[in-house]
Design a protein around this motif. Structure first.
Motif, short mmCIF file in Angstrom:
data_model
loop_
_atom_site.label_atom_id
_atom_site.label_comp_id
_atom_site.label_asym_id
_atom_site.label_seq_id
_atom_site.Cartn_x
_atom_site.Cartn_y
_atom_site.Cartn_z
N ALA A 108 0.33 -58.75 66.53
CA ALA A 108 0.41 -58.65 65.04
C ALA A 108 2.36 -59.85 64.30
N LEU A 109 1.99 -60.34 63.02
CA LEU A 109 3.06 -60.90 62.55
C LEU A 109 4.05 -60.72 62.38
N ALA A 110 4.27 -58.93 62.20
CA ALA A 110 4.96 -58.20 61.57
C ALA A 110 4.93 -57.01 62.45
N GLY A 111 6.83 -56.42 62.66
CA GLY A 111 6.40 -54.74 63.44
C GLY A 111 6.33 -55.31 64.64
N PRO A 112 6.87 -53.85 65.31
CA PRO A 112 7.59 -53.86 67.19
C PRO A 112 5.85 -54.03 68.64
N VAL A 113 6.05 -54.23 68.14
CA VAL A 113 5.51 -54.11 70.25
C VAL A 113 5.93 -52.54 71.43
N SER A 114 4.52 -52.08 71.17
CA SER A 114 4.58 -50.51 71.78
C SER A 114 3.66 -50.54 72.99
N VAL A 115 4.41 -49.74 74.08
CA VAL A 115 4.12 -49.51 74.66
C VAL A 115 3.57 -47.67 75.05
N GLY A 116 2.46 -47.89 75.99
CA GLY A 116 2.16 -46.28 76.01
C GLY A 116 2.69 -46.07 77.92
N ILE A 117 3.00 -45.06 77.46
CA ILE A 117 2.31 -44.26 78.99
C ILE A 117 2.24 -43.48 79.15
N VAL A 118 1.41 -42.43 80.48
CA VAL A 118 0.73 -41.36 80.42
C VAL A 118 0.59 -41.33 82.22
N VAL A 119 1.17 -40.05 82.67
CA VAL A 119 1.22 -40.07 83.76
C VAL A 119 0.05 -38.72 84.61
N VAL A 120 -0.55 -39.29 85.29
CA VAL A 120 -1.69 -38.02 85.60
C VAL A 120 -1.35 -37.94 87.15
N ASP A 121 -1.70 -36.83 87.56
CA ASP A 121 -1.46 -36.49 88.71
C ASP A 121 -3.43 -36.55 89.71
N LEU A 122 -3.08 -37.40 90.86
CA LEU A 122 -4.56 -37.63 90.94
C LEU A 122 -4.62 -36.80 92.09
N GLU A 123 -3.97 -35.83 92.33
CA GLU A 123 -4.73 -35.00 93.05
C GLU A 123 -5.69 -33.46 92.29
N ASP A 170 1.04 -47.11 64.56
CA ASP A 170 1.00 -47.27 63.31
C ASP A 170 2.02 -47.04 62.70
N ARG A 171 2.44 -45.61 62.92
CA ARG A 171 3.43 -44.58 62.35
C ARG A 171 5.08 -45.07 61.78
N ILE A 172 4.86 -45.94 62.71
CA ILE A 172 5.85 -46.92 61.95
C ILE A 172 5.64 -48.11 61.17
N MET A 173 4.18 -48.55 60.72
CA MET A 173 4.60 -49.56 59.99
C MET A 173 3.84 -49.06 58.54
N VAL A 174 3.51 -47.59 58.81
CA VAL A 174 3.19 -47.01 56.96
C VAL A 174 5.01 -46.84 56.68
N HIS A 226 6.12 -49.60 54.60
CA HIS A 226 5.23 -50.30 53.83
C HIS A 226 6.03 -50.12 53.08
N SER A 227 6.66 -48.82 52.88
CA SER A 227 7.38 -47.83 51.69
C SER A 227 8.20 -49.24 51.84
N GLU A 228 9.29 -49.96 52.25
CA GLU A 228 10.28 -51.05 51.84
C GLU A 228 9.92 -52.07 51.17
N GLU A 254 -2.16 -50.56 56.00
CA GLU A 254 -3.98 -50.94 55.85
C GLU A 254 -3.91 -51.50 57.28
N ASN A 255 -2.84 -52.91 57.13
CA ASN A 255 -2.73 -53.83 58.19
C ASN A 255 -2.42 -54.25 60.04
N LYS A 256 -1.41 -53.06 59.18
CA LYS A 256 -0.52 -52.58 60.70
C LYS A 256 0.30 -54.08 61.13
N GLY A 257 0.33 -54.75 60.21
CA GLY A 257 1.09 -55.96 60.54
C GLY A 257 0.42 -57.10 61.15
#
Length: 231
Positions: free
Chosen positions: A41-56, A185-189, A192-194, A202-205
């Protein structure tokens, strides 16, 4: 932990936990799937998600796939289901100013580290990490360049395994991509108000033609990555 309803059978074309379960070994039970959004993106943050699962002991979750393949309404619907299904989950962000200071790889590491320590703070310590892509940007390099601007900060110390297009085949990574995409996406929305002239709702940055036209007319905002070639 996954509910009974979430313990569905495999659906062709959707990611599963087959790859993740290949890491199951003595001392390895909890796996963290990791994915990022906003790198290009040209604007806004970069975001990293983590999801933990139990392999057993972890069931599948219906309809989840790489966030880019889902409609916005589907991502919003799935986001709370992913959080309920995951053993633990988090999203970390690095701002446009941090991207300008650290570079995109350093900013990805910072965002990922923030998410990682949120997981640890919740009392969950993953044994291993599965990261989408071919480059391990999450771990601190063993030898940092003299020209690297990154400060010495705590980081993920678990073993990191990379897999190209893991978000297409690995459910934990696809789920992480959904969380990261919805959060960003919520951050970019909100931003947008600013600055409504940039249509971030729409373009999310990202670099659409209308976004670049707005940049030519109004110049960059504090949320643009000014170290980049924006025009």
């Amino acid at each position: 932990m996954a509910s009974v309803a979430a313990r569905i059978r495999k659906v062709p074309g959707f990611p599963t936990l087959d790859v993740e379960r290949g890491f199951l070994a003595p001392g390895v039970r909890l796996l963290a799937g990791v994915d990022e959004v906003g790198r290009g993106a040209l604007a806004g943050p970069v975001s990293v998600g983590i999801v933990v699962v139990d392999l057993e002991d972890h069931g599948l979750l219906a309809d989840v796939r790489d966030s880019k393949l889902l409609k916005p309404d589907d991502r919003e619907r799935l986001e709370p289901l992913v959080r309920e299904w995951a053993l633990a989950s988090a999203v970390g962000h690095a701002s446009s100013a941090e991207i300008d200071t650290l570079g995109i790889i350093g900013a990805l590491r910072l965002a990922g580290t923030r998410a990682w320590f949120e997981i640890l703070a919740g009392g969950v310590s993953p044994d291993i990490v599965l990261l989408d892509g071919s480059h391990n940007w999450l771990s601190v390099p063993s030898q940092i360049s003299l020209f690297d601007a990154e400060p010495a900060v705590p980081a993920c110390e678990a073993p990191v395994h990379t897999r190209v297009k893991a978000d297409m085949s690995c459910l934990s990574v696809a789920a992480a991509s959904v969380l990261a995409k919805v959060a960003r996406d919520r951050i970019m929305v909100e931003l947008h108000s600013e600055y409504p002239g940039f249509a971030w709702n729409e373009n999310k940055g990202y670099a659409t033609a209308s976004h670049r036209d707005a940049l030519r007319l109004a110049g960059p905002t504090p949320y643009h990555r000014t170290s980049w070639n924006l025009i």
